[in-house]
Design an enzyme around this catalytic site. Structure first.
Site, PDB file in Angstrom:
ATOM      1  N   HIS A  79       0.839  -1.202   0.000  1.00  6.32           N
ATOM      2  CA  HIS A  79       0.000   0.000   0.000  1.00  6.32           C
ATOM      3  C   HIS A  79       0.876   1.255   0.000  1.00  6.32           C
ATOM      4  O   HIS A  79       0.518   2.273  -0.571  1.00  6.32           O
ATOM      5  CB  HIS A  79      -0.903   0.043   1.240  1.00  6.32           C
ATOM      6  CG  HIS A  79      -1.981  -0.984   1.240  1.00  6.32           C
ATOM      7  ND1 HIS A  79      -1.771  -2.278   1.640  1.00  6.32           N
ATOM      8  CD2 HIS A  79      -3.291  -0.907   0.894  1.00  6.32           C
ATOM      9  CE1 HIS A  79      -2.904  -2.957   1.550  1.00  6.32           C
ATOM     10  NE2 HIS A  79      -3.833  -2.153   1.100  1.00  6.32           N
ATOM     11  N   ASP A 118      -4.650  -6.558  -7.478  1.00  2.02           N
ATOM     12  CA  ASP A 118      -4.899  -5.770  -6.281  1.00  2.02           C
ATOM     13  C   ASP A 118      -5.013  -4.324  -6.754  1.00  2.02           C
ATOM     14  O   ASP A 118      -4.767  -4.011  -7.923  1.00  2.02           O
ATOM     15  CB  ASP A 118      -3.742  -5.947  -5.291  1.00  2.02           C
ATOM     16  CG  ASP A 118      -4.157  -5.716  -3.846  1.00  2.02           C
ATOM     17  OD1 ASP A 118      -5.217  -5.092  -3.627  1.00  2.02           O
ATOM     18  OD2 ASP A 118      -3.427  -6.146  -2.941  1.00  2.02           O
TER      19      ASP A 118
END
Length: 363
Positions: free
Chosen positions: A213, A286
């Site tokens: 992230h 993702d």
């Protein structure tokens, strides 16, 4: 169980898939590969109405919910009814992350019954008991009109200091057999409610020392071949709907002289997931706006490399720099690449066929 989400018989699914494939333009095929996040918390929000129109026109294949989109269950149900009504014959991927524990979009704050994280579920329950827990959660998700839950986590808890898996108890165990058995329970529970699932985070995030992230994550010296074993076992059972590929770099599976993350790597997606493990279904990324991608690749590079690597669905949360026209930008890149390169066009058609075959299983 929500009747409208029951899986269709295989023969009918194939018939609907073939019909949809024959009718699609290049733009519509490219559109089905795009799932985006959005702003808005109610069916009458301008962004929600715009998304509904894009779904109806075949310009996008689905939407991604974040916690910021959810202020009441009634509003979620109304939004999802709009999304579903926009394309009733080829339902959109209406997606969320609802693992339990810290990773969830539907919470007790809006009246949804929360469950513990994966680590706790596995510690306190047999796989059979876990299946019942996940079936009840999935039924609640399905009743709201969702079609996809991004789970289960197939990562193995190999690094107790892992920032994104171990820290939040997201792995079911420290060995592949345990992980696979509880993953199967999660999948069966969701299938009972008519929900599609996505194994994540291929090729394995459990041994990593970083968080994709935030930025670049190198698993070259930490990743172990055993991290593929949950995928191998579950794919052999034939119940896997989608596999979600993470943004993890391994020097042994990277393009020459480049630090290619797994989500953009043909070595991982085509070489390992498709060829070695034999997965023939839908591969989804993702979030392609995570720091590991957006800090190193342009939008054009991201889209083109992901598709060439074998990715079927491009997931964008649209949170890094929100813009209503993001899906159009992505679709334009796909179409332009396809018009220049017949091989790229063939990849889009291949992905479209997989997506339609999967979507045609739900109704």
């Amino acid at each position: 169980m929500t009747r409208s989400l029951r899986f269709l018989p295989a023969a009918l699914a194939l018939m609907l898939s073939a019909t949809a494939a024959q009718a699609a333009s290049l733009e519509q095929m490219a559109g089905q590969m795009i799932v985006v996040g959005f702003k808005g918390t109610s069916a009458d929000a301008p962004s929600v109405k715009a998304l509904r129109d894009e779904i109806a026109a075949g310009e996008i294949g689905g939407v991604m919910y974040l916690k910021t989109n959810i202020t009441s269950l009634a509003d979620v149900s109304a939004m999802n009814a709009e999304f579903r009504a926009a394309s009733p014959e080829l339902l959109p991927f209406i997606t969320l992350d609802q693992e339990g524990g810290m990773v969830e979009r539907l919470t007790s704050a809006v009246g949804f019954t929360e469950i513990p994280n994966a680590e706790t579920i596995a510690a306190d329950n047999t796989p059979e008991q876990a299946e019942a827990i996940y079936a009840k959660m999935a039924e609640g998700i399905a009743e709201l009109g969702f079609t996809v839950n991004f789970g289960p986590v197939a990562d193995i808890n190999l690094n107790p200091k892992n920032q994104i898996i171990a820290r939040f108890g997201r792995a079911f165990g420290k060995d592949a057999e345990t992980v696979a058995s509880y993953d199967a329970a999660f999948i069966k529970g969701h299938h009972a409610a008519g929900l599609l699932t996505a194994l994540k985070h291929f090729p394995g995030h459990g041994s990593s020392t970083g968080d994709s992230h935030e930025g670049f994550v190198d698993i070259t010296n930490t990743w172990k071949p055993e991290e593929l074993e949950p995928y191998r076992a579950l794919l052999a059972d034939g119940d896997v709907d989608m596999v979600m590929v993470g943004h993890l770099y391994h020097a042994g599976y990277s393009d020459a002289d480049q630090q290619t993350p797994s989500s953009l790597s043909p070595q991982w997606i085509t070489g390992v997931l498709r060829d070695e493990l034999g997965f023939k279904g839908v591969v989804i990324s993702d979030d392609l706006e995570m720091g590991a991608i957006r800090k190193h690749f342009t939008l054009e590079e991201t889209v083109a490399q992901a598709v060439r690597a074998g990715m079927d669905v491009l997931l964008f949360s649209n949170t890094a720099k929100y813009r209503p026209g993001l899906a159009t930008e992505i679709r334009d890149i796909l179409v332009a690449e396809a018009e220049r390169d017949p091989t790229f066009a063939a990849r889009i058609e291949q992905s479209y066929d997989r997506i339609v075959a999967l979507k045609s299983r739900i109704h």
